[in-house]
Design an enzyme around this catalytic site. Structure first.
Site, PDB file in Angstrom:
ATOM      1  N   THR A 231       0.751  -0.996   0.009  1.00 29.24           N
ATOM      2  CA  THR A 231       0.166   0.065   0.078  1.00 29.24           C
ATOM      3  C   THR A 231       0.967   1.252   0.048  1.00 29.24           C
ATOM      4  O   THR A 231       0.636   2.096  -0.678  1.00 29.24           O
ATOM      5  CB  THR A 231      -1.034   0.011   1.378  1.00 29.24           C
ATOM      6  OG1 THR A 231      -1.841  -1.259   1.146  1.00 29.24           O
ATOM      7  CG2 THR A 231      -1.871   1.274   1.173  1.00 29.24           C
TER       8      THR A 231
ATOM      9  N   GLU B 233       0.911   4.070  -2.800  1.00 28.94           N
ATOM     10  CA  GLU B 233       0.653   5.436  -2.570  1.00 28.94           C
ATOM     11  C   GLU B 233       1.863   6.574  -2.883  1.00 28.94           C
ATOM     12  O   GLU B 233       1.519   7.495  -3.296  1.00 28.94           O
ATOM     13  CB  GLU B 233       0.341   5.640  -1.036  1.00 28.94           C
ATOM     14  CG  GLU B 233      -0.970   4.728  -0.624  1.00 28.94           C
ATOM     15  CD  GLU B 233      -2.114   5.083  -1.624  1.00 28.94           C
ATOM     16  OE1 GLU B 233      -2.248   5.917  -2.201  1.00 28.94           O
ATOM     17  OE2 GLU B 233      -3.005   4.056  -1.758  1.00 28.94           O
TER      18      GLU B 233
HETATM   19  N1  ARG Z   1      -6.652   1.578  -2.869  1.00 29.92           N
HETATM   20  C1  ARG Z   1      -5.532   2.477  -2.617  1.00 29.92           C
HETATM   21  C2  ARG Z   1      -5.182   3.189  -3.828  1.00 29.92           C
HETATM   22  O1  ARG Z   1      -5.858   3.501  -4.761  1.00 29.92           O
HETATM   23  C3  ARG Z   1      -4.328   1.551  -2.560  1.00 29.92           C
HETATM   24  C4  ARG Z   1      -4.442   0.123  -3.157  1.00 29.92           C
HETATM   25  C5  ARG Z   1      -3.264  -0.597  -2.747  1.00 29.92           C
HETATM   26  N2  ARG Z   1      -3.139  -1.835  -3.064  1.00 29.92           N
HETATM   27  C6  ARG Z   1      -2.500  -3.014  -2.127  1.00 29.92           C
HETATM   28  N3  ARG Z   1      -2.471  -4.024  -2.758  1.00 29.92           N
HETATM   29  N4  ARG Z   1      -1.990  -2.605  -1.160  1.00 29.92           N
HETATM   30  O2  ARG Z   1      -4.474   4.318  -3.515  1.00 29.92           O
HETATM   31 ZN    ZN Z   2      -3.955   4.449  -6.036  1.00 31.90          ZN
END
Ligand code: ARG
Ligand code: ZN
Ligand code: CA
Length: 403
Positions: free
Chosen positions: A207, A211
């Protein structure tokens, strides 16, 4: 308003899964004016082609109960995992052969700050017991006035807030050029790092990798629209996001060829264990943010991961602070090669090692690129040598006997 609008669009185009937030803060790219300050007197410069760029990080742990007050070890595990993902030192087994030549070492590393914005020593981890039980993705956690914790100078620190986000969201980020007091990344406390009480399948630190990709200007592979564009040439177009871990190839209606989606890219929505690469195009985009005139350029001169200067700090002892740390040199005495190794990769990666002989002449110089570095010394005459690691006020000195 714009944020709400883009959240709405996201939720209309893709039915929002409970655990996903599909928005990054809206921001216009504006030129970055480099500002000098007492603790930062170096003048602006451009990136060097292959230099390892170090990004100082401050972690604001906002906790409402003990479980949310994640340990130092959990924080450090995240930094180490970032340093693998951004240096292509992670497990890349999930990359199919057809994409492997696109996979890139971004040559960006992260370190916990050692000096705070006013020049005092810090661990780079700020803990704050807060009243708020859960936070929406509306930046309130970035302000002490609204019960959160204020941003540290976002020209020198990547701010990461760890808190309990509502709606099961994993995290969100600002894009380069967003307002300085809201600049940074927010991550749910139980998907940060690789050790601790973590929520599978988001327990491999991806994550934060994802990010920070946004923080360095990357968009989602599908450009947040059906068959949209992420403005990167070497990521294939894809219809929408992927969840879980699809079998290769996953050909969607907009995939241009039989290789299909690059679902193992850090900028998709697959499980942590499924993600394993940035492309060369993504690498170039991220590194371009550090170039002169661009939003992250000031980071090239950030001194935030050096200890406070000896004149100001408690360690005053002349001009140089020699840091005792867990760096080991072996074998010693040695004949053909030596190994320089550190438990914490941040101690070594990106630093230059120089070997001097007893009269102070430079014999060898090498950039350290790993937490374990092998250095050939077979053509050096026998004798005593001094090895210096790092530059400036913060150096490590080791002694070597060459047989
Ligand atoms: N939903 C978040 C975004 O769009 C992060 C997704 C991260 N995925 C993961 N497998 N950790 O910013
Ligand atoms: Zn994202
Ligand atoms: Ca693309």
């Amino acid at each position: 308003m714009k944020i709400i609008y883009s959240l709405l669009i996201c939720c209309l185009v893709f039915p929002c899964k409970a655990q996903r937030i599909c928005a990054t803060n809206e921001a216009q790219l504006k030129p970055n004016l480099y500002s000098r300050s007492a603790t930062q007197s170096l003048s602006a410069r451009d990136t060097l082609p292959d230099e390892i760029i170090t990004v100082p990080v401050v972690i604001h742990v906002l906790y409402n109960d003990n479980i949310q007050n994640i340990s130092d070890a959990q924080v450090i595990s995240q930094i180490e995992s970032l340093n693998k993902d951004y240096r292509k030192l992670n497990n890349t087994r999930n990359i199919p052969t057809v994409f492997s030549s696109l996979s890139a070492d971004a040559r960006i590393i992260f370190c916990l700050a050692k000096t705070d914005p006013i020049g005092r020593a810090t661990t780079g981890i700020i803990r704050k017991n807060i009243k708020t039980k859960s936070w929406s993705a509306n930046d309130q956690m970035k302000f002490s006035a609204s019960g959160g914790d204020d941003t540290w100078d976002s020209k020198r620190y990547l701010n990461i807030w760890i808190c309990n986000l509502s709606g099961g969201s994993l995290g969100y980020s600002s894009l380069p050029g967003s307002p300085a007091d809201k600049d940074g990344v927010v991550i749910q406390y139980d998907v940060f790092g690789t050790t601790g009480n973590l929520r599978a399948p988001f327990n491999k630190g991806r994550t934060a990798t994802h990010e920070i990709g946004h923080w360095l200007g990357l968009l989602h592979l599908w450009g947040d629209a059906l068959c949209g564009d992420d403005l990167i040439n070497d990521t294939p177009p894809q219809r929408s996001y992927n969840n879980g871990c699809p079998a290769f190839p996953h050909v969607s209606t907009c995939s241009i060829n039989a290789n299909g989606d690059m679902f193992m890219n850090f900028m998709d929505f697959t499980d942590d264990d499924c993600m394993s690469m940035f492309t060369r195009g993504q690498k170039n985009k991220m590194r371009s943010m550090f170039a002169s005139g661009n939003a992250r350029n000031s980071f090239l001169n950030s001194q935030a991961c050096n200890s406070p200067s000896p004149e100001e700090g408690p360690m005053a002892s002349g001009n140089v602070v020699i840091i005792k740390s867990a760096v080991s040199l072996y074998p010693n005495p040695a004949k053909d090669f030596i190994i320089i190794e550190a438990k914490n990769s941040v101690e070594l990666i990106g630093k230059t090692m120089v070997i001097f002989n007893t009269v102070g002449r430079e014999i060898k110089r090498q950039l350290l690129t790993s937490s374990k570095n092998r250095i050939l010394i077979n053509n050096m005459p026998s004798g005593i040598y001094v090895i210096k690691i790092g530059e400036g006020k913060e150096i490590k000195i080791l002694r070597l006997l060459k047989q």
